[in-house]
Design a protein around this motif. Structure first.
Motif, mmCIF file in Angstrom:
data_model
loop_
_atom_site.group_PDB
_atom_site.id
_atom_site.type_symbol
_atom_site.label_atom_id
_atom_site.label_comp_id
_atom_site.label_asym_id
_atom_site.label_seq_id
_atom_site.Cartn_x
_atom_site.Cartn_y
_atom_site.Cartn_z
ATOM 1 N N LYS A 55 7.140 -1.075 -11.686
ATOM 2 C CA LYS A 55 6.149 -0.465 -10.804
ATOM 3 C C LYS A 55 4.747 -0.680 -11.358
ATOM 4 O O LYS A 55 4.550 -0.759 -12.580
ATOM 5 N N SER A 56 3.781 -0.767 -10.462
ATOM 6 C CA SER A 56 2.399 -0.940 -10.895
ATOM 7 C C SER A 56 1.444 -0.472 -9.801
ATOM 8 O O SER A 56 1.817 -0.371 -8.627
ATOM 9 N N ILE A 57 0.216 -0.189 -10.217
ATOM 10 C CA ILE A 57 -0.878 0.130 -9.304
ATOM 11 C C ILE A 57 -2.072 -0.725 -9.698
ATOM 12 O O ILE A 57 -2.383 -0.869 -10.887
ATOM 13 N N PHE A 58 -2.744 -1.294 -8.692
ATOM 14 C CA PHE A 58 -3.915 -2.131 -8.933
ATOM 15 C C PHE A 58 -5.051 -1.664 -8.046
ATOM 16 O O PHE A 58 -4.900 -1.565 -6.824
ATOM 17 N N GLN A 59 -6.193 -1.336 -8.640
ATOM 18 C CA GLN A 59 -7.375 -0.931 -7.887
ATOM 19 C C GLN A 59 -8.592 -1.004 -8.807
ATOM 20 O O GLN A 59 -8.462 -1.158 -10.029
ATOM 21 N N THR A 60 -9.789 -0.916 -8.220
ATOM 22 C CA THR A 60 -10.990 -0.966 -9.036
ATOM 23 C C THR A 60 -11.094 0.303 -9.881
ATOM 24 O O THR A 60 -10.529 1.343 -9.542
ATOM 25 N N TYR A 61 -11.843 0.199 -10.974
ATOM 26 C CA TYR A 61 -12.032 1.366 -11.835
ATOM 27 C C TYR A 61 -12.757 2.477 -11.092
ATOM 28 O O TYR A 61 -12.435 3.659 -11.239
ATOM 29 N N ASN A 62 -13.759 2.134 -10.281
ATOM 30 C CA ASN A 62 -14.483 3.161 -9.547
ATOM 31 C C ASN A 62 -13.607 3.848 -8.517
ATOM 32 O O ASN A 62 -13.707 5.066 -8.313
ATOM 33 N N GLU A 63 -12.737 3.098 -7.855
ATOM 34 C CA GLU A 63 -11.821 3.706 -6.895
ATOM 35 C C GLU A 63 -10.800 4.598 -7.612
ATOM 36 O O GLU A 63 -10.413 5.650 -7.096
ATOM 37 N N ARG A 64 -10.383 4.191 -8.795
ATOM 38 C CA ARG A 64 -9.439 5.021 -9.551
ATOM 39 C C ARG A 64 -10.088 6.342 -9.941
ATOM 40 O O ARG A 64 -9.474 7.414 -9.857
ATOM 41 N N GLU A 65 -11.352 6.275 -10.364
ATOM 42 C CA GLU A 65 -12.061 7.503 -10.714
ATOM 43 C C GLU A 65 -12.267 8.379 -9.478
ATOM 44 O O GLU A 65 -12.156 9.612 -9.546
ATOM 45 N N PHE A 84 -19.536 3.613 -6.547
ATOM 46 C CA PHE A 84 -19.556 2.548 -5.542
ATOM 47 C C PHE A 84 -18.571 1.449 -5.924
ATOM 48 O O PHE A 84 -18.431 1.092 -7.095
ATOM 49 N N SER A 85 -17.878 0.900 -4.932
ATOM 50 C CA SER A 85 -16.966 -0.204 -5.154
ATOM 51 C C SER A 85 -17.081 -1.189 -4.004
ATOM 52 O O SER A 85 -17.154 -0.794 -2.840
ATOM 53 N N PHE A 86 -17.102 -2.482 -4.333
ATOM 54 C CA PHE A 86 -17.071 -3.509 -3.305
ATOM 55 C C PHE A 86 -15.699 -3.584 -2.646
ATOM 56 O O PHE A 86 -15.576 -3.980 -1.486
ATOM 57 N N ASN A 87 -14.669 -3.228 -3.395
ATOM 58 C CA ASN A 87 -13.288 -3.418 -2.947
ATOM 59 C C ASN A 87 -12.577 -2.071 -2.896
ATOM 60 O O ASN A 87 -12.176 -1.529 -3.924
ATOM 61 N N LYS A 88 -12.398 -1.549 -1.700
ATOM 62 C CA LYS A 88 -11.815 -0.221 -1.534
ATOM 63 C C LYS A 88 -10.330 -0.299 -1.193
ATOM 64 O O LYS A 88 -9.833 0.439 -0.349
ATOM 65 N N PHE A 89 -9.618 -1.209 -1.843
ATOM 66 C CA PHE A 89 -8.183 -1.313 -1.603
ATOM 67 C C PHE A 89 -7.393 -0.893 -2.839
ATOM 68 O O PHE A 89 -7.896 -0.940 -3.964
ATOM 69 N N SER A 90 -6.172 -0.490 -2.598
ATOM 70 C CA SER A 90 -5.234 -0.162 -3.672
ATOM 71 C C SER A 90 -3.900 -0.818 -3.351
ATOM 72 O O SER A 90 -3.496 -0.887 -2.181
ATOM 73 N N ILE A 91 -3.216 -1.315 -4.375
ATOM 74 C CA ILE A 91 -1.932 -1.986 -4.197
ATOM 75 C C ILE A 91 -0.901 -1.294 -5.077
ATOM 76 O O ILE A 91 -1.031 -1.281 -6.305
ATOM 77 N N LEU A 92 0.098 -0.719 -4.458
ATOM 78 C CA LEU A 92 1.191 -0.061 -5.172
ATOM 79 C C LEU A 92 2.418 -0.968 -5.103
ATOM 80 O O LEU A 92 2.939 -1.245 -4.024
ATOM 81 N N PHE A 93 2.873 -1.459 -6.264
ATOM 82 C CA PHE A 93 4.035 -2.349 -6.352
ATOM 83 C C PHE A 93 5.254 -1.565 -6.810
ATOM 84 O O PHE A 93 5.182 -0.736 -7.719
ATOM 85 N N ASP A 94 6.393 -1.844 -6.190
ATOM 86 C CA ASP A 94 7.690 -1.373 -6.656
ATOM 87 C C ASP A 94 8.607 -2.587 -6.643
ATOM 88 O O ASP A 94 9.108 -2.989 -5.595
ATOM 89 N N ASP A 95 8.792 -3.202 -7.794
ATOM 90 C CA ASP A 95 9.503 -4.472 -7.930
ATOM 91 C C ASP A 95 8.772 -5.537 -7.117
ATOM 92 O O ASP A 95 7.616 -5.827 -7.384
ATOM 93 N N LYS A 96 9.399 -6.096 -6.059
ATOM 94 C CA LYS A 96 8.769 -7.138 -5.254
ATOM 95 C C LYS A 96 8.119 -6.599 -3.987
ATOM 96 O O LYS A 96 7.550 -7.363 -3.202
#
Length: 274
Positions: A55-65, A84-96
């Motif tokens: 499992k993993s999560i990927f997002q900008t540091y500002n969005e995480r804060e 402020f963040s240019f990229n307001k997306f988050s990606i939650l992975f569970d295996d594939k």
């Protein structure tokens, strides 16, 4: 060089030699990108990849804060650029399998996707931040990407949606040099599980789409001027984006599929143009 090699050894030993069920790996990446074809200077933003088993999560540091503040019901300052963040997306992975969320305007959009990238392993070698890396090529989202991964960090993970190699992806760049993710640093975190990020909207208020439909919609939004974006949702607005599922209010201006790809916008995924 000697310092970098020592750092590489100590960092790898620290993370994997002391790994336990209560720890996860936190990796920082720097994204250098041009989301407009005419940009003369690249934009830069730091991202965080948090990995625990499959499992993993990927997002900008500002969005995480910002997520942390929202989770604690603490108001996020609106009169400062601190979050402020240019990229307001988050990606939650569970295996594939992944769940992608992004805030566009005042709405939150979500889609699910199964990832099984067809990597072509190369025979080139490069040192990145003291780690010995090998290259691999993959096509995704309408772009060709070259990745550099290291066997010294045996983690099946990487930035954005990229994974499936026998080591951590240290750097990945598309063939036009529009988007480049590069390893910055990593550390161990005392977290026993990967938790979901905090959403902008409750689940029943998020707009669910297919990936390509969302990418068309997002590019339509990015093609609007600042004043048009500010008008969206306002009382008496005469400018609104047409939803790709056909649900659109009456409007003076309508952005349709025929306009996609004709502007200066240069999104990370471009296969929705076809």
């Amino acid at each position: 060089m000697k310092y970098l090699l020592v750092f590489s050894f100590l960092c790898t030993t620290f993370i994997f030699g002391q790994n336990s069920d209560q720890t996860s790996i936190s990796v920082a990446y720097l994204l250098t990108f041009n989301d407009r074809h005419s940009q003369s200077n690249s934009l830069k933003e730091y991202f965080n990849l948090l990995v625990k088993d499959d499992k993993s999560i990927f997002q900008t540091y500002n969005e995480r804060e910002s997520d942390t503040l929202r989770e604690k019901n603490i108001a996020i300052p609106t009169n400062t650029n601190e979050y402020f963040s240019f990229n307001k997306f988050s990606i939650l992975f569970d295996d594939k399998n992944l769940v992608f969320n992004e805030k566009v305007g005042s709405e939150e959009y979500q889609y699910s996707e199964s990832i099984n990238l067809k990597w072509q392993l190369g025979n080139k070698n490069k040192e990145i931040k003291g780690f010995q890396c090998k290259n691999a090529i993959v096509n995704y989202g309408g772009r060709k990407w070259e990745a550099w991964y290291t066997l010294e960090i045996p983690v099946n993970a990487g930035p954005y949606k990229f994974k499936g190699l026998p080591g951590l992806i240290m750097k990945i760049t598309d063939s036009t040099n529009s988007y480049d993710f590069e390893f910055f640093k990593m550390r161990k975190r005392d977290i026993d599980r990967i938790y979901k990020f905090n959403h902008y909207k409750p689940e029943d208020q998020r707009i669910i789409m297919e990936r390509k439909e969302f990418n068309k919609y997002k590019q339509s939004y990015d093609e609007l001027s600042l004043s048009e974006k500010l008008n969206i949702g306002s009382t008496g607005s005469k400018t609104i984006i047409e939803r790709v599922d056909g649900e659109a209010d009456q409007t003076m201006r309508r952005v349709t599929d025929s306009t996609i790809g004709s502007s200066d916008v240069n999104p990370i995924e471009i296969d929705h143009h076809k």
